[in-house]
Motif scaffolding. Structure first.
Motif, PDB file in Angstrom:
ATOM      1  N   ARG A  44      29.498  44.584  25.145  1.00  0.00           N
ATOM      2  CA  ARG A  44      27.708  44.500  24.467  1.00  0.00           C
ATOM      3  C   ARG A  44      27.676  46.213  24.042  1.00  0.00           C
ATOM      4  NH1 ARG A  44      23.548  42.333  23.288  1.00  0.00           N
ATOM      5  NH2 ARG A  44      21.807  44.163  22.964  1.00  0.00           N
ATOM      6  N   ALA A  45      28.298  47.218  24.540  1.00  0.00           N
ATOM      7  CA  ALA A  45      28.724  48.469  24.771  1.00  0.00           C
ATOM      8  C   ALA A  45      29.900  48.973  23.216  1.00  0.00           C
ATOM      9  CB  ALA A  45      29.267  49.190  25.389  1.00  0.00           C
ATOM     10  N   LYS A  46      30.576  47.458  22.845  1.00  0.00           N
ATOM     11  CA  LYS A  46      31.366  47.849  21.879  1.00  0.00           C
ATOM     12  C   LYS A  46      30.493  47.507  20.652  1.00  0.00           C
ATOM     13  CE  LYS A  46      35.028  49.388  22.900  1.00  0.00           C
ATOM     14  NZ  LYS A  46      36.030  50.589  21.541  1.00  0.00           N
ATOM     15  N   VAL A  47      30.095  46.322  20.502  1.00  0.00           N
ATOM     16  CA  VAL A  47      28.468  45.653  19.866  1.00  0.00           C
ATOM     17  C   VAL A  47      27.674  47.007  19.095  1.00  0.00           C
ATOM     18  CG1 VAL A  47      27.494  43.850  19.211  1.00  0.00           C
ATOM     19  CG2 VAL A  47      29.367  43.419  20.461  1.00  0.00           C
ATOM     20  N   ASP A  48      26.865  47.289  20.274  1.00  0.00           N
ATOM     21  CA  ASP A  48      26.243  48.480  19.876  1.00  0.00           C
ATOM     22  C   ASP A  48      27.272  49.907  18.987  1.00  0.00           C
ATOM     23  OD1 ASP A  48      23.961  47.033  20.990  1.00  0.00           O
ATOM     24  OD2 ASP A  48      24.282  47.983  23.372  1.00  0.00           O
ATOM     25  N   SER A  49      27.852  50.137  19.650  1.00  0.00           N
ATOM     26  CA  SER A  49      28.771  50.640  18.645  1.00  0.00           C
ATOM     27  C   SER A  49      29.383  50.626  17.357  1.00  0.00           C
ATOM     28  CB  SER A  49      29.942  50.948  19.350  1.00  0.00           C
ATOM     29  OG  SER A  49      30.620  52.313  18.454  1.00  0.00           O
TER      30      SER A  49
ATOM     31  N   ASP B  27      27.673  47.934  15.561  1.00  0.00           N
ATOM     32  CA  ASP B  27      26.274  48.095  14.918  1.00  0.00           C
ATOM     33  C   ASP B  27      26.061  48.833  14.445  1.00  0.00           C
ATOM     34  OD1 ASP B  27      24.104  45.964  14.070  1.00  0.00           O
ATOM     35  OD2 ASP B  27      23.048  47.280  15.978  1.00  0.00           O
ATOM     36  N   GLU B  28      25.609  50.634  14.996  1.00  0.00           N
ATOM     37  CA  GLU B  28      25.414  51.530  14.621  1.00  0.00           C
ATOM     38  C   GLU B  28      26.420  52.039  13.632  1.00  0.00           C
ATOM     39  OE1 GLU B  28      25.752  56.076  16.688  1.00  0.00           O
ATOM     40  OE2 GLU B  28      24.585  54.412  17.982  1.00  0.00           O
ATOM     41  N   ARG B  29      27.570  52.050  13.513  1.00  0.00           N
ATOM     42  CA  ARG B  29      28.551  52.662  12.406  1.00  0.00           C
ATOM     43  C   ARG B  29      27.819  51.811  11.420  1.00  0.00           C
ATOM     44  NH1 ARG B  29      34.557  52.369  14.627  1.00  0.00           N
ATOM     45  NH2 ARG B  29      34.829  53.382  12.645  1.00  0.00           N
TER      46      ARG B  29
ATOM     47  N   ARG C  80      29.426  43.924  29.723  1.00  0.00           N
ATOM     48  CA  ARG C  80      28.823  45.258  29.647  1.00  0.00           C
ATOM     49  C   ARG C  80      29.896  45.947  28.454  1.00  0.00           C
ATOM     50  NH1 ARG C  80      27.937  45.079  35.296  1.00  0.00           N
ATOM     51  NH2 ARG C  80      25.468  44.399  35.489  1.00  0.00           N
TER      52      ARG C  80
END
Length: 74
Positions: free
Chosen positions: A17-22, A24-26, A14
């Protein structure tokens, strides 16, 4: 696997995943900003070309005026 190990692995997943999502947004924001910079540079290059043409035209006109007024050395 024990429940504790499974829980720990899920917690790490988890977090990853949160780091990857962050990230991806950046990256998306950086891509957007880069696109704006590229468009701005393209506009500047186009304006520079137009300015160069305008300057050359003005130089030609001045040269013709100088010739008509016989201000140039032959």
């Amino acid at each position: 696997m024990t429940d504790d190990t499974t829980s720990l692995v899920l917690e790490h997943l988890r977090h990853i995943r949160a780091k990857v999502d962050s990230l991806d947004e950046r990256v998306g924001r950086v891509e957007l900003r880069l696109s704006v910079i590229e468009q701005t540079l393209g506009g500047l290059y186009a304006m520079a070309g137009s300015d160069r043409d305008t300057l050359q035209s003005a130089i030609r006109r001045i040269e013709r005026l100088e010739q008509r007024l016989d201000l140039v050395d032959h």
